[in-house]
Scaffold this active site. Structure first.
Site, mmCIF file in Angstrom:
data_model
loop_
_atom_site.group_PDB
_atom_site.id
_atom_site.type_symbol
_atom_site.label_atom_id
_atom_site.label_comp_id
_atom_site.label_asym_id
_atom_site.label_seq_id
_atom_site.Cartn_x
_atom_site.Cartn_y
_atom_site.Cartn_z
ATOM 1 N N LYS A 53 0.924 -0.988 -0.192
ATOM 2 C CA LYS A 53 -0.180 -0.111 -0.106
ATOM 3 C C LYS A 53 1.043 1.382 -0.083
ATOM 4 C CE LYS A 53 -3.725 -2.387 2.158
ATOM 5 N NZ LYS A 53 -4.412 -2.955 3.421
ATOM 6 N N GLN A 97 -4.535 -1.318 9.695
ATOM 7 C CA GLN A 97 -4.600 -2.680 8.970
ATOM 8 C C GLN A 97 -5.179 -3.659 9.840
ATOM 9 O OE1 GLN A 97 -3.286 -3.484 5.833
ATOM 10 N NE2 GLN A 97 -4.336 -5.294 6.110
ATOM 11 N N ASP A 120 -10.727 3.271 4.133
ATOM 12 C CA ASP A 120 -10.928 2.025 4.024
ATOM 13 C C ASP A 120 -12.592 1.737 3.856
ATOM 14 O OD1 ASP A 120 -9.211 -0.225 3.608
ATOM 15 O OD2 ASP A 120 -8.735 -0.301 5.961
#
Ligand code: NAP
Length: 281
Positions: A53, A97, A120
């Site tokens: 990422k 994460q 997200d």
């Protein structure tokens, strides 16, 4: 019939080039889109994901910060870090994460992220926005699947879409996105009685289960579009999806491979969301 491949790598390349262009335009106005990626603990898969990422951000001209903490970080300490990132003007998107260590309440941490930085798309405000058709961030994986359908010019209006899986991060938002595009949507899960009976009716099938060969050729209507979200390891340790690719490609009209399908699209849509978070300012 041999299905046409929907190539997630090629589509990602094109979309990331567009992100890079828009990011350059923002930089010219003095704004560098910035993503903060927060990793707690030493999960090897998570370490690979966060590195990918951060690298993708760098390649597209986005600013990114990787914050890595030991597994022993307390929930209060993590919440304090999220709060600081919420206030940081150089950061437009925040990604924590998952999975987090067991002593940390993941949902509490997600809810601490400012909805305007929830790239997200897991915050309850983002879920509500998707459900009601309001502006907000769409979760990256199902959003990437929608872009794949768009890339083949597929008109979902009146089509029957079957989503296999009902998780908050893939199955449910996927179903809502398909519904928003006027598909008739069915959601299947582990208690579904006749999965094959459902999938045989489908014009579009999205498999998001996490089990190999959940979808086989005898379960697919000729010409259907098959999107494989699954990421599994087969007996030889090779990455594979939920779909029996070799069999289903002989029946389907379009199919996404694993690897090289939905996987790269997920990171691409994270870049798109981060860019849009900066553009919305
Ligand atoms: P999850 O939270 O474990 O959800 C799996 C879903 O599949 C559940 O809703 C479950 O039903 C359903 N299910 C399990 N067995 C089934 C069966 N035999 N028939 C029908 N439905 C069944 O998983 P997830 O987070 O949504 O992820 C799904 C897969 O996508 C995983 O392989 C994951 O690694 C992959 N993934 C890939 C990406 C990417 O970037 N490519 C991103 C995210 C996830 P119940 O609800 O009844 O338990």
């Amino acid at each position: 019939m041999t299905a046409q491949l929907i190539d997630g790598n090629a589509l990602s390349k094109q979309l990331r080039a567009e992100v890079a262009q828009r990011a350059a335009a923002l930089r010219a106005r003095g704004i560098t889109p910035g993503l903060a990626v927060v990793l707690v603990g030493e999960n090897p898969a998570s370490q690979v994901y966060v590195r990918n990422k951060v690298k993708a951000c760098h390649d597209a001209g986005l600013h990114s910060v990787l914050e890595q903490y030991p597994a022993g970080l307390t929930e209060a300490e993590l919440l304090a870090r999220v709060e600081a990132l919420n206030k940081d003007p150089a950061i437009h998107g925040i990604l924590v994460q998952l999975p987090l260590p067991a002593h940390i309440d993941a949902q509490k941490v997600i809810e601490a992220i400012a909805p305007a930085k929830d790239v997200d798309g897991f915050h309850v405000a983002s879920a509500g926005a998707l459900m009601t058709g309001m502006p907000g961030f769409w979760p990256c994986t199902p959003y990437g699947c929608m872009k794949m359908l768009e890339s083949i010019g597929y008109d979902l209006r009146g089509k029957h879409a079957v989503v296999i899986g009902r998780s908050n991060i893939v199955g449910k938002p996927m179903a809502l996105m398909l519904l928003q595009k006027n598909a008739t949507v069915s959601i299947c899960h582990s208690a579904t009685k006749d999965l094959k009976g459902m999938t045989l009716q489908a014009d579009v099938i999205v498999a998001a289960v996490g089990k190999q060969k959940v979808l086989t050729a005898d379960m697919v209507k000729p010409g259907a579009v098959v999107i494989d979200v699954g990421m599994n390891r087969n007996a030889e340790g090779k990455l594979c999806g939920d779909v029996d690719f070799e069999g289903v490609r002989e029946v389907a009209g379009y199919i996404t491979p694993v690897p090289g399908g939905v996987g790269p699209m997920t990171i691409t849509m994270l870049l798109v969301n981060t860019l849009e978070a900066a553009e919305r300012l």
